[in-house]
Design a protein around this motif. Structure first.
Motif, PDB file in Angstrom:
ATOM      1  N   ALA A  48       0.833  -1.218   0.106  1.00  0.00           N
ATOM      2  CA  ALA A  48      -0.021   0.119  -0.089  1.00  0.00           C
ATOM      3  C   ALA A  48       0.760   1.296  -0.161  1.00  0.00           C
ATOM      4  N   ARG A  49       0.509   2.296  -0.624  1.00  0.00           N
ATOM      5  CA  ARG A  49       0.997   3.464  -0.702  1.00  0.00           C
ATOM      6  C   ARG A  49       1.187   4.168   0.746  1.00  0.00           C
ATOM      7  N   ILE A  50       2.193   5.068   1.175  1.00  0.00           N
ATOM      8  CA  ILE A  50       2.578   5.536   2.355  1.00  0.00           C
ATOM      9  C   ILE A  50       1.295   6.448   2.525  1.00  0.00           C
ATOM     10  N   ASN A  51       0.877   6.174   3.898  1.00  0.00           N
ATOM     11  CA  ASN A  51      -0.147   6.798   4.654  1.00  0.00           C
ATOM     12  C   ASN A  51      -1.463   6.759   3.687  1.00  0.00           C
TER      13      ASN A  51
END
Length: 484
Positions: free
Chosen positions: A352-355
């Motif tokens: 998953a992409r950061i944040n």
């Protein structure tokens, strides 16, 4: 878990399930009652009410709720205190706040604390319904992920291996049986099927009995001299460049587990030394004379047919039987299709992409993933999901985000394999596997421009295995416009 019934955003979602319960926390009785009646009549939800944060927290502790709609400004215990208590006690519920126009700043602060959304009073009924529906859909996804994790935790104790397959459960039971023994284990499975993860599971199950480290060695990645030094260590000055003493992997794994990956690639001269260590549990460092005793559980792994290697004189029979005390056959991914949604969910979280929240998978994409034969097994699936997480938009992985080979069909949609019932199935399977293997190696060589080392990295095989297969299939590396 990936929700295989969750539609893509472009498809209208069904109304929330009547089983979902909502709590309205509001000090004004008229507002409290109107919200309760609206949600009950328009969405068919079960709605409870509370007059302040203290009463709301009591209800939250007594039974499960999917959603809380709370005012911020209330006498006694306000909404912010309620939100803080929900977070402190880790109550699994989604929170929406309602506030007057003058308290928008407070609502924004609540959003920073993890509140799902906020609405100014009086909320527009249609807008309220949309926000509640969306919040409940996302709550359902989060609850399913939590339920899956609980289920997996209950079903087996191997944190690095996720599975719903009965074949894998049988394997887990076998691991549990050998956990408190010193027996040598041989793991057999196709490339990319997760042999090292299984070896780590064996080690983790044995930590009470074997508190030492898990130490891994890829036997196929090192030549004979380097492998000997890597396994047994060397004394200072034992050879040119040995400017200091080196501790070998056997010593590092004392009281723990030594994982010998690609054991079938060990040179014959090294097989003799390895057999001696397994028999005597002692060895000398390269250039040394002092015997070193070790207490190590050895777990070996291979994708090769060991019996054939023994028959062809490429592997010592006595060493094979010494390694093959407990054998674990790891099924390929195509034989445990029920694991694909579990693994997809895990990889979506991993990449998953950061944040950002992990992406979900559309039903069409999940269907395509489950139908793929996955010749590269779990490793290929992991690479496919990593790519999809990069290309996906709006937090949803669709079929267009998957690599081309996942959904590739044969020309005309026909079965490309000729079935000949006059010949035995094992003979035909061997030919099909060889044909696919040659095609795979040729494509890997093309991508690596004929570089054996890079080709080995792409395929997950050792340099020696790639060299042997190039010779086996009579592949001319020069045609790939490059060389080593």
């Amino acid at each position: 878990m990936v929700n295989d019934t969750t539609p893509a955003p472009s498809v209208p979602a069904p109304p929330p399930s009547p089983a979902q319960r909502v709590l309205v926390v509001e000090d004004l009785e008229d507002t409290r009652t109107s919200l309760q009646e609206l949600l009950q009549m328009s969405l068919g939800l079960e709605v409870d009410t509370a007059e302040d944060g203290a009463a709301g927290l009591t209800l939250l502790r007594s039974k499960p709720y999917s959603l809380v709609i709370t005012d911020l400004r209330m006498p006694k215990v306000g909404g912010m205190k309620l939100i803080e208590a929900i977070q402190a006690e880790k109550i699994p519920v989604t929170v929406i706040v309602t506030t007057g126009h003058g308290n928008v700043k407070d609502a924004v602060e609540a959003m920073r604390m993890g509140v799902y959304d906020f609405m100014t009073k009086p909320p527009d009924p249609q807008h309220l319904q949309l926000i509640v529906q969306r919040a409940l859909r996302e709550r359902t996804l989060r609850d399913e992920v939590a339920a899956l994790r609980r289920e997996l935790g209950d079903r087996h104790a191997f944190q690095n291996v996720l599975s719903r397959s009965t074949k894998m459960y049988d394997m887990f039971e076998l691991i549990g049986n050998v956990a408190d023994t010193s027996s040598t284990v041989l793991i057999r499975g196709e490339t990319g099927s997760g042999k090292e993860q299984v070896a780590r599971a064996i080690h983790q199950a044995s930590t009470a009995f074997r508190p030492g480290e898990f130490v891994a060695v890829n036997c196929g990645a090192l030549n004979e001299n380097l492998l000997e030094s890597e396994l047994f260590g060397h004394e200072k000055g034992s050879y040119t460049g040995a400017d200091r003493k080196r501790i070998g992997r056997f010593e590092l794994a004392h009281k723990g587990t030594l994982f010998l990956d690609e054991i079938g690639d060990v040179p014959m001269s090294m097989q003799i030394k390895l057999l001696r260590v397994l028999q005597e549990r002692r060895f000398e460092r390269v250039g040394g004379t002092e015997p070193i005793e070790v207490d190590v559980r050895v777990v070996a792994a291979t994708h090769q047919d060991m019996e054939k290697l023994v028959k062809d004189g490429k592997f010592r029979e006595d060493l094979y039987y010494r390694l093959n005390v407990v054998r674990i056959d790891l099924p390929p991914l195509r034989e445990r299709v029920e694991d694909i949604p579990v693994l997809v969910s895990h990889f979506c979280e991993k990449f998953a992409r950061i944040n950002q929240k992990p992406p979900t998978v559309s039903p069409e994409a999940l269907a395509m993933l489950t139908k793929c034969p996955w010749p590269g097994n779990v490793r290929q699936l992991e690479n496919a999901i990593e790519r999809a997480c990069v290309t996906a938009r709006d937090g949803v992985i669709r079929t267009k985000d998957l690599p081309p080979e996942v959904g590739r069909k044969t020309e005309g949609g026909k079965n490309p394999f000729h079935v000949d019932l006059t010949r035995k199935l094992p003979d035909q399977l061997a030919e099909l596997v060889a044909a696919f293997e040659e095609r795979y190696i040729r494509r890997a060589l093309k991508r690596s421009r004929g570089h054996v080392g890079k080709c080995a990295k792409i395929t997950g095989l050792s340099r020696r295995s790639i060299t042997d297969k190039i010779a086996q299939y009579k592949i001319d590396k020069s045609q790939f416009k490059g060389g080593e």
